[in-house]
Scaffold this motif. Structure first.
Motif, PDB file in Angstrom:
ATOM      1  N   GLY A   1      31.896 -24.169  -9.653  1.00 42.42           N
ATOM      2  CA  GLY A   1      30.671 -23.740 -10.334  1.00 42.42           C
ATOM      3  C   GLY A   1      30.264 -24.602 -11.503  1.00 42.42           C
ATOM      4  O   GLY A   1      29.132 -24.515 -11.976  1.00 42.42           O
ATOM      5  N   ASP A   2      31.191 -25.422 -12.012  1.00 39.45           N
ATOM      6  CA  ASP A   2      30.904 -26.340 -13.122  1.00 39.45           C
ATOM      7  C   ASP A   2      30.311 -25.602 -14.327  1.00 39.45           C
ATOM      8  O   ASP A   2      29.366 -26.069 -14.956  1.00 39.45           O
ATOM      9  CB  ASP A   2      29.964 -27.453 -12.653  1.00 39.45           C
ATOM     10  N   LEU A   3      30.881 -24.432 -14.637  1.00 34.59           N
ATOM     11  CA  LEU A   3      30.390 -23.637 -15.767  1.00 34.59           C
ATOM     12  C   LEU A   3      30.649 -24.371 -17.074  1.00 34.59           C
ATOM     13  O   LEU A   3      31.750 -24.864 -17.321  1.00 34.59           O
ATOM     14  CB  LEU A   3      31.097 -22.278 -15.773  1.00 34.59           C
ATOM     15  N   ALA A   4      29.624 -24.413 -17.921  1.00 32.11           N
ATOM     16  CA  ALA A   4      29.714 -25.159 -19.176  1.00 32.11           C
ATOM     17  C   ALA A   4      29.488 -24.227 -20.368  1.00 32.11           C
ATOM     18  O   ALA A   4      28.896 -23.151 -20.248  1.00 32.11           O
ATOM     19  CB  ALA A   4      28.682 -26.287 -19.198  1.00 32.11           C
ATOM     20  N   ALA A   5      29.964 -24.656 -21.522  1.00 28.84           N
ATOM     21  CA  ALA A   5      29.744 -23.921 -22.763  1.00 28.84           C
ATOM     22  C   ALA A   5      28.241 -23.726 -22.978  1.00 28.84           C
ATOM     23  O   ALA A   5      27.445 -24.639 -22.743  1.00 28.84           O
ATOM     24  CB  ALA A   5      30.356 -24.672 -23.941  1.00 28.84           C
ATOM     25  N   GLY A   6      27.865 -22.532 -23.411  1.00 28.99           N
ATOM     26  CA  GLY A   6      26.459 -22.224 -23.671  1.00 28.99           C
ATOM     27  C   GLY A   6      25.715 -21.672 -22.476  1.00 28.99           C
ATOM     28  O   GLY A   6      24.579 -21.209 -22.622  1.00 28.99           O
ATOM     29  N   GLU A   7      26.336 -21.720 -21.287  1.00 31.40           N
ATOM     30  CA  GLU A   7      25.681 -21.179 -20.100  1.00 31.40           C
ATOM     31  C   GLU A   7      26.021 -19.700 -19.938  1.00 31.40           C
ATOM     32  O   GLU A   7      26.919 -19.167 -20.583  1.00 31.40           O
ATOM     33  CB  GLU A   7      26.109 -21.958 -18.848  1.00 31.40           C
ATOM     34  N   TRP A   8      25.262 -19.043 -19.038  1.00 28.29           N
ATOM     35  CA  TRP A   8      25.502 -17.637 -18.701  1.00 28.29           C
ATOM     36  C   TRP A   8      26.170 -17.536 -17.332  1.00 28.29           C
ATOM     37  O   TRP A   8      25.734 -18.161 -16.364  1.00 28.29           O
ATOM     38  CB  TRP A   8      24.188 -16.867 -18.656  1.00 28.29           C
ATOM     39  N   LEU A   9      27.219 -16.719 -17.278  1.00 29.91           N
ATOM     40  CA  LEU A   9      27.870 -16.361 -16.030  1.00 29.91           C
ATOM     41  C   LEU A   9      27.588 -14.896 -15.745  1.00 29.91           C
ATOM     42  O   LEU A   9      27.674 -14.055 -16.645  1.00 29.91           O
ATOM     43  CB  LEU A   9      29.388 -16.563 -16.148  1.00 29.91           C
ATOM     44  N   CYS A  10      27.249 -14.581 -14.498  1.00 36.64           N
ATOM     45  CA  CYS A  10      27.110 -13.186 -14.084  1.00 36.64           C
ATOM     46  C   CYS A  10      28.207 -12.867 -13.069  1.00 36.64           C
ATOM     47  O   CYS A  10      28.288 -13.509 -12.022  1.00 36.64           O
ATOM     48  CB  CYS A  10      25.733 -12.911 -13.489  1.00 36.64           C
ATOM     49  N   VAL A  11      29.057 -11.901 -13.402  1.00 37.22           N
ATOM     50  CA  VAL A  11      30.195 -11.514 -12.572  1.00 37.22           C
ATOM     51  C   VAL A  11      29.859 -10.217 -11.845  1.00 37.22           C
ATOM     52  O   VAL A  11      29.603  -9.191 -12.486  1.00 37.22           O
ATOM     53  CB  VAL A  11      31.457 -11.313 -13.431  1.00 37.22           C
TER      54      VAL A  11
ATOM     55  N   ARG B   1      34.778 -16.980 -21.194  1.00 34.39           N
ATOM     56  CA  ARG B   1      34.742 -16.904 -22.655  1.00 34.39           C
ATOM     57  C   ARG B   1      35.541 -18.049 -23.269  1.00 34.39           C
ATOM     58  O   ARG B   1      35.137 -18.632 -24.281  1.00 34.39           O
ATOM     59  CB  ARG B   1      35.300 -15.557 -23.111  1.00 34.39           C
ATOM     60  N   ALA B   2      36.680 -18.381 -22.649  1.00 38.90           N
ATOM     61  CA  ALA B   2      37.483 -19.492 -23.153  1.00 38.90           C
ATOM     62  C   ALA B   2      36.742 -20.822 -23.037  1.00 38.90           C
ATOM     63  O   ALA B   2      36.951 -21.730 -23.843  1.00 38.90           O
ATOM     64  CB  ALA B   2      38.811 -19.565 -22.394  1.00 38.90           C
ATOM     65  N   LEU B   3      35.858 -20.916 -22.040  1.00 38.72           N
ATOM     66  CA  LEU B   3      35.071 -22.137 -21.841  1.00 38.72           C
ATOM     67  C   LEU B   3      33.828 -22.178 -22.723  1.00 38.72           C
ATOM     68  O   LEU B   3      33.108 -23.175 -22.735  1.00 38.72           O
ATOM     69  CB  LEU B   3      34.649 -22.250 -20.372  1.00 38.72           C
ATOM     70  N   GLY B   4      33.544 -21.094 -23.439  1.00 42.27           N
ATOM     71  CA  GLY B   4      32.391 -21.057 -24.325  1.00 42.27           C
ATOM     72  C   GLY B   4      31.115 -20.559 -23.675  1.00 42.27           C
ATOM     73  O   GLY B   4      30.024 -20.737 -24.224  1.00 42.27           O
ATOM     74  N   ALA B   5      31.238 -19.908 -22.508  1.00 42.27           N
ATOM     75  CA  ALA B   5      30.073 -19.353 -21.822  1.00 42.27           C
ATOM     76  C   ALA B   5      29.886 -17.891 -22.208  1.00 42.27           C
ATOM     77  O   ALA B   5      30.794 -17.234 -22.716  1.00 42.27           O
ATOM     78  CB  ALA B   5      30.252 -19.473 -20.312  1.00 42.27           C
ATOM     79  N   SER B   6      28.674 -17.368 -21.963  1.00 38.31           N
ATOM     80  CA  SER B   6      28.374 -15.952 -22.146  1.00 38.31           C
ATOM     81  C   SER B   6      28.426 -15.260 -20.789  1.00 38.31           C
ATOM     82  O   SER B   6      28.245 -15.904 -19.753  1.00 38.31           O
ATOM     83  CB  SER B   6      26.985 -15.787 -22.781  1.00 38.31           C
ATOM     84  N   VAL B   7      28.650 -13.940 -20.793  1.00 43.39           N
ATOM     85  CA  VAL B   7      28.936 -13.241 -19.540  1.00 43.39           C
ATOM     86  C   VAL B   7      28.163 -11.931 -19.423  1.00 43.39           C
ATOM     87  O   VAL B   7      28.128 -11.137 -20.367  1.00 43.39           O
ATOM     88  CB  VAL B   7      30.445 -12.928 -19.409  1.00 43.39           C
ATOM     89  N   VAL B   8      27.564 -11.725 -18.243  1.00 41.55           N
ATOM     90  CA  VAL B   8      27.070 -10.419 -17.822  1.00 41.55           C
ATOM     91  C   VAL B   8      28.034  -9.898 -16.755  1.00 41.55           C
ATOM     92  O   VAL B   8      28.339 -10.607 -15.795  1.00 41.55           O
ATOM     93  CB  VAL B   8      25.650 -10.499 -17.234  1.00 41.55           C
ATOM     94  N   ALA B   9      28.517  -8.676 -16.925  1.00 40.31           N
ATOM     95  CA  ALA B   9      29.431  -8.056 -15.968  1.00 40.31           C
ATOM     96  C   ALA B   9      28.720  -6.921 -15.247  1.00 40.31           C
ATOM     97  O   ALA B   9      28.072  -6.089 -15.884  1.00 40.31           O
ATOM     98  CB  ALA B   9      30.672  -7.530 -16.683  1.00 40.31           C
ATOM     99  N   VAL B  10      28.839  -6.889 -13.914  1.00 44.63           N
ATOM    100  CA  VAL B  10      28.189  -5.859 -13.100  1.00 44.63           C
ATOM    101  C   VAL B  10      29.251  -5.180 -12.237  1.00 44.63           C
ATOM    102  O   VAL B  10      30.034  -5.853 -11.559  1.00 44.63           O
ATOM    103  CB  VAL B  10      27.092  -6.465 -12.196  1.00 44.63           C
TER     104      VAL B  10
END
Length: 348
Positions: free
Chosen positions: A160-170, A185-194
């Motif tokens: 997924g190449d998730l980067a700091a500052g991006e949003w992840l939706c789980v 969170r350790a990578l510096g991304a923000s998260v929406v959990a569903v």
């Protein structure tokens, strides 16, 4: 040795005395000290894997100590170890390029043969497939990490190449989803959990999710709108951590233009062939759909570094420790989606 055996799909899982495994020349015998209980084990028990031969012993998230080492293993007795659940042959082009999870001759612990809900398990090709445990990681932590943390880590970083500052939706906050939240969170991304389970969402919040959405309160259209509002246009990366048609579609539609979906959850039965909105999303919104399954042994070092630096709390994942006799009840409880956290067998 003692092992948790089932002799018919959806049948009783009982602890029996069975024959000890033989040590491969290039492998080792591990005395299992801990083994995670995963939803993939439930898939095996219900018969979702057509190649599974009965009777069978499940268990693929193991950690333990070497008690016998083959002459070509390069290992020694007394060494504390774990392993990825997918063993590569170590010789093909895929393995040579560091991609054993797509090896044509792979061996999947607890699926291709008997697994680690047992006192002992054989690991072939130890130089390629075995991982030494650092002193800071105990057996239960390593088993709790199992396929969930490793699969989530590779899915987010390599695929997924998730980067700091991006949003992840789980989508789906079981073991893989919670692992993904911690790693993001350790990578510096923000998260929406569903999720549909309030207990799972509570854990997701405790693990660092910025936004938690109970999918039961939304129809699909309003769920997509809620995610897009929370993320300023949609997630950069989404994961389906369940393998269900609805969570797959939700994950796609919650992405922003150009977003990346990573399929981590194992789809079975009718969920194995969902429709794909090719024109609207893949062509029109130019999203990417990526698959991710397991992780090579070489990837464990980066995860252990995250643990050592304090960015990954493996203890937080393990919600329950059980004895080998309790495996059957733990597997059967997965008929529903009420559990939260990771269950580990630590008494054999």
């Amino acid at each position: 040795m003692r092992a948790a055996v089932f002799r018919q799909f959806k049948g009783p899982i009982a602890v029996e005395k069975v024959v000890d495994p033989s040590c491969p020349d290039d492998g080792v015998i591990v005395e299992v000290k801990a083994c995670g209980v995963c939803r993939s084990d439930h898939h095996a028990w219900v018969g979702a894997d057509a190649d599974l031969e009965l009777p069978h012993v499940m268990g693929h998230e193991m950690a333990g100590v070497i008690v016998e080492a083959g002459p070509q293993s390069g290992r020694w007795t007394g060494e504390r170890v774990t392993a990825p659940f997918i063993f590569g042959c170590g010789h093909c082009n895929d393995c040579a390029s560091g991609q054993p999870t797509i090896c044509d001759d792979q061996y999947v612990l607890g699926f291709s043969g008997w697994g680690a809900f047992a006192q002992y398990v054989a690991v072939p090709n130890a130089p390629y497939n075995l991982v030494s445990l650092p002193d800071a990681v105990d057996y239960v932590q390593a088993a709790g990490m199992g396929c969930r943390v490793t699969t989530a880590y590779r899915g987010l970083t390599e695929r997924g190449d998730l980067a700091a500052g991006e949003w992840l939706c789980v989508h789906g906050c079981g073991g893989i989803g919670l692992s993904a939240i911690m790693i993001a969170r350790a990578l510096g991304a923000s998260v929406v959990a569903v999720d549909i389970n309030p207990d799972a969402l509570a854990l997701a919040k405790a693990f660092g999710a910025d936004v938690c959405l109970d999918a039961r309160r939304y129809d699909p259209a309003t769920l997509y709108e809620a995610v897009r509002d929370a993320t300023g246009g949609g997630a950069h990366v989404s994961i389906d951590a369940l393998g269900h048609t609805q969570t797959f579609h939700n994950a796609l539609y919650c992405l922003r233009k150009g977003g990346r979906h990573v399929q981590i959850g194992f789809p079975v039965g009718v969920h194995a062939s969902p429709t794909v909105p090719l024109l609207e999303l893949v062509y029109g919104r130019q999203i990417s759909i990526l698959g991710s399954r397991g992780m090579a042994a070489k990837g464990f070092k980066d995860l252990f570094d995250m643990v050592d630096s304090g960015h990954l709390d493996l203890d937080a994942l393990v919600s329950k420790r059980i004895a080998l006799e309790d495996v059957g009840a733990a597997i059967q409880s997965m008929d529903g989606f009420s559990g939260a956290g990771v269950t580990v067998v630590d008494r054999f």
